[in-house]
Design a protein around this motif. Structure first.
Motif, PDB file in Angstrom:
ATOM      1  N   ILE A 123      39.531-159.517  35.671  1.00  0.00           N
ATOM      2  CA  ILE A 123      39.910-159.101  37.021  1.00  0.00           C
ATOM      3  C   ILE A 123      38.659-158.419  37.563  1.00  0.00           C
ATOM      4  N   LEU A 124      37.900-159.154  38.338  1.00  0.00           N
ATOM      5  CA  LEU A 124      36.587-158.681  38.760  1.00  0.00           C
ATOM      6  C   LEU A 124      36.675-157.610  39.832  1.00  0.00           C
ATOM      7  N   ASP A 125      37.650-157.779  40.744  1.00  0.00           N
ATOM      8  CA  ASP A 125      37.732-156.819  41.844  1.00  0.00           C
ATOM      9  C   ASP A 125      39.173-156.545  42.229  1.00  0.00           C
ATOM     10  N   LEU A 126      39.334-155.463  42.974  1.00  0.00           N
ATOM     11  CA  LEU A 126      40.648-154.993  43.405  1.00  0.00           C
ATOM     12  C   LEU A 126      40.639-154.875  44.917  1.00  0.00           C
ATOM     13  N   CYS A 127      41.568-155.550  45.583  1.00  0.00           N
ATOM     14  CA  CYS A 127      41.713-155.478  47.032  1.00  0.00           C
ATOM     15  C   CYS A 127      42.632-154.301  47.363  1.00  0.00           C
ATOM     16  N   LEU A 128      42.050-153.222  47.871  1.00  0.00           N
ATOM     17  CA  LEU A 128      42.823-151.998  48.142  1.00  0.00           C
ATOM     18  C   LEU A 128      43.282-151.996  49.598  1.00  0.00           C
ATOM     19  N   SER A 129      44.269-152.835  49.905  1.00  0.00           N
ATOM     20  CA  SER A 129      44.772-152.915  51.273  1.00  0.00           C
ATOM     21  C   SER A 129      45.878-151.905  51.558  1.00  0.00           C
ATOM     22  N   ALA A 130      46.217-151.062  50.589  1.00  0.00           N
ATOM     23  CA  ALA A 130      47.210-150.001  50.818  1.00  0.00           C
ATOM     24  C   ALA A 130      46.771-149.055  51.920  1.00  0.00           C
ATOM     25  N   HIS A 131      45.468-149.018  52.200  1.00  0.00           N
ATOM     26  CA  HIS A 131      44.965-148.115  53.237  1.00  0.00           C
ATOM     27  C   HIS A 131      45.318-148.589  54.646  1.00  0.00           C
ATOM     28  N   ARG A 132      45.973-149.723  54.779  1.00  0.00           N
ATOM     29  CA  ARG A 132      46.493-150.077  56.101  1.00  0.00           C
ATOM     30  C   ARG A 132      47.661-149.146  56.455  1.00  0.00           C
ATOM     31  N   LYS A 133      48.589-148.966  55.522  1.00  0.00           N
ATOM     32  CA  LYS A 133      49.735-148.077  55.768  1.00  0.00           C
ATOM     33  C   LYS A 133      49.336-146.617  55.651  1.00  0.00           C
ATOM     34  N   PHE A 134      48.542-146.325  54.644  1.00  0.00           N
ATOM     35  CA  PHE A 134      48.085-144.947  54.415  1.00  0.00           C
ATOM     36  C   PHE A 134      46.616-144.884  54.816  1.00  0.00           C
ATOM     37  N   ALA A 135      46.401-144.724  56.121  1.00  0.00           N
ATOM     38  CA  ALA A 135      45.078-144.918  56.703  1.00  0.00           C
ATOM     39  C   ALA A 135      44.187-143.693  56.525  1.00  0.00           C
ATOM     40  N   LEU A 136      42.953-143.947  56.139  1.00  0.00           N
ATOM     41  CA  LEU A 136      41.972-142.867  56.004  1.00  0.00           C
ATOM     42  C   LEU A 136      41.682-142.206  57.341  1.00  0.00           C
ATOM     43  N   GLY A 137      41.836-142.955  58.435  1.00  0.00           N
ATOM     44  CA  GLY A 137      41.562-142.407  59.754  1.00  0.00           C
ATOM     45  C   GLY A 137      42.777-141.892  60.494  1.00  0.00           C
ATOM     46  N   SER A 138      43.910-141.764  59.793  1.00  0.00           N
ATOM     47  CA  SER A 138      45.152-141.345  60.445  1.00  0.00           C
ATOM     48  C   SER A 138      45.037-139.942  61.045  1.00  0.00           C
TER      49      SER A 138
ATOM     50  N   ASP B 256      47.566-138.057  61.113  1.00  0.00           N
ATOM     51  CA  ASP B 256      48.523-137.288  60.322  1.00  0.00           C
ATOM     52  C   ASP B 256      47.854-136.809  59.039  1.00  0.00           C
ATOM     53  N   GLU B 257      47.766-135.509  58.869  1.00  0.00           N
ATOM     54  CA  GLU B 257      47.092-134.946  57.698  1.00  0.00           C
ATOM     55  C   GLU B 257      47.757-135.378  56.397  1.00  0.00           C
ATOM     56  N   GLY B 258      49.085-135.502  56.414  1.00  0.00           N
ATOM     57  CA  GLY B 258      49.799-135.920  55.222  1.00  0.00           C
ATOM     58  C   GLY B 258      49.483-137.360  54.839  1.00  0.00           C
ATOM     59  N   VAL B 259      49.361-138.222  55.832  1.00  0.00           N
ATOM     60  CA  VAL B 259      48.994-139.619  55.562  1.00  0.00           C
ATOM     61  C   VAL B 259      47.584-139.688  54.981  1.00  0.00           C
ATOM     62  N   ARG B 260      46.665-138.893  55.551  1.00  0.00           N
ATOM     63  CA  ARG B 260      45.298-138.891  55.031  1.00  0.00           C
ATOM     64  C   ARG B 260      45.251-138.388  53.596  1.00  0.00           C
ATOM     65  N   ALA B 261      46.047-137.387  53.283  1.00  0.00           N
ATOM     66  CA  ALA B 261      46.091-136.873  51.914  1.00  0.00           C
ATOM     67  C   ALA B 261      46.605-137.941  50.954  1.00  0.00           C
ATOM     68  N   LYS B 262      47.629-138.692  51.387  1.00  0.00           N
ATOM     69  CA  LYS B 262      48.152-139.787  50.559  1.00  0.00           C
ATOM     70  C   LYS B 262      47.090-140.872  50.399  1.00  0.00           C
ATOM     71  N   ALA B 263      46.355-141.153  51.475  1.00  0.00           N
ATOM     72  CA  ALA B 263      45.299-142.168  51.413  1.00  0.00           C
ATOM     73  C   ALA B 263      44.234-141.789  50.399  1.00  0.00           C
TER      74      ALA B 263
ATOM     75  N   SER C 161      39.486-141.060  65.203  1.00  0.00           N
ATOM     76  CA  SER C 161      39.866-141.967  64.106  1.00  0.00           C
ATOM     77  C   SER C 161      38.662-142.374  63.269  1.00  0.00           C
ATOM     78  N   LEU C 162      37.583-142.747  63.922  1.00  0.00           N
ATOM     79  CA  LEU C 162      36.382-143.174  63.200  1.00  0.00           C
ATOM     80  C   LEU C 162      35.836-142.043  62.335  1.00  0.00           C
ATOM     81  N   ALA C 163      35.756-140.844  62.881  1.00  0.00           N
ATOM     82  CA  ALA C 163      35.207-139.714  62.118  1.00  0.00           C
ATOM     83  C   ALA C 163      36.068-139.412  60.900  1.00  0.00           C
TER      84      ALA C 163
END
Length: 279
Positions: free
Chosen positions: A68-83, A85-92, A127-129
């Protein structure tokens, strides 16, 4: 030397045991598998696997001789790094850290990150920052752990080109943060694929190939879309790129999914040959 060609997990029949999935990957003629950790509870739960479950997966990889060469981490669509919501960012960030630890323990070399600042919520002026700050935190952990992070250009309006992705690569200036271009997404955006690949020269660790039509970047059969695969492979050849090529497709557990995958591999190999990229 022939390039390694891999297949996305979601192209294969669902609910296979890992040993069977890895054997099937090899039987179909692929060199590696790309694992998905998306926003579903089922796939997110992989990050909570016990030591025994992780050991079983390492054993399955060894027995199948198929990494398994690589992992597609698409979970960050729901739990967005740029959210916003502080709680969503913490989960991300929690998901980010656990994915890196999981990859290190399993032997996965690359975590592919999607270039969406946010996905299910409106973008705002910060969001970008926030997204950039989240990447930086994750990168610090990846550097300590020795896992490569690779940013994928996506559909939409955020990191939708290699040129934009390179801003992060240049800003972070880390050997552990590189690019995982998606040729299909570049084509859907109407960009010059050759120019975009050139913009990432020296920073591309692997390449996604899929077909697309304008406005639709998923589930387009190979040969039914607008991607000029031959030109893309010619450009990669001219750049002396020798990294892995990942066939990205979704078969939604279709009864004939293995046949579709086999035909897709044949299609891509022929385009690689025509582009001079097969050796």
């Amino acid at each position: 030397m022939k390039p390694l060609i891999g297949i996305y997990e979601k192209a294969l029949p669902l609910h296979l045991e890992w040993s069977a999935m890895l054997r099937l990957t090899a039987e179909l003629g692929f060199d590696f598998l790309e694992m998905s950790v998306d926003e579903s509870d089922e796939r997110l739960a992989r990050l909570d696997w016990s030591a025994s479950q992780r050991k079983d997966l390492r054993r399955a990889i060894e027995e199948a001789q198929t990494p398994i060469l690589d992992l597609c981490l698409s979970a960050h669509r729901k739990f967005a790094l740029g959210s916003a919501d502080e709680g969503v960012r913490a989960k991300a960030l929690d998901i980010f850290h656990r994915a890196i630890d999981f990859a290190a323990e399993i032997g996965i070399r690359i975590i592919q990150l999607a270039g969406y600042y946010v996905y299910y919520e409106p973008e705002d002026e910060h969001s970008l920052a926030r997204y950039r700050a989240g990447l930086e935190v994750g990168l610090a952990h990846a550097e300590r752990t020795g896992v490569m992070l690779a940013l994928e250009n996506v559909d939409g309006v955020h990191v939708n080109s290699i040129s934009r992705a390179m801003r992060f690569v240049n800003d972070f200036n880390s050997p552990w943060f590189q690019l995982y271009p998606d040729i299909g997404n570049l084509s859907e955006q109407g960009l010059n694929v050759s120019d975009e690949l050139e913009a990432g020269k020296g920073h591309i660790v692997a390449v996604h190939v899929k077909d697309v039509v304008k406005g639709q970047v998923r589930r387009i059969p190979f040969g039914k879309g607008i991607v000029d695969f031959v030109a893309a492979f010619q450009k990669l050849k001219s750049m002396a790129f020798k990294g892995p090529v990942l066939i990205e497709m979704w078969n939604d557990d279709a009864a004939d999914s293995t046949g579709i995958v086999s035909e897709s591999l044949r299609f891509v190999k022929e385009k690689m040959r025509l582009g001079g990229y097969s050796e």
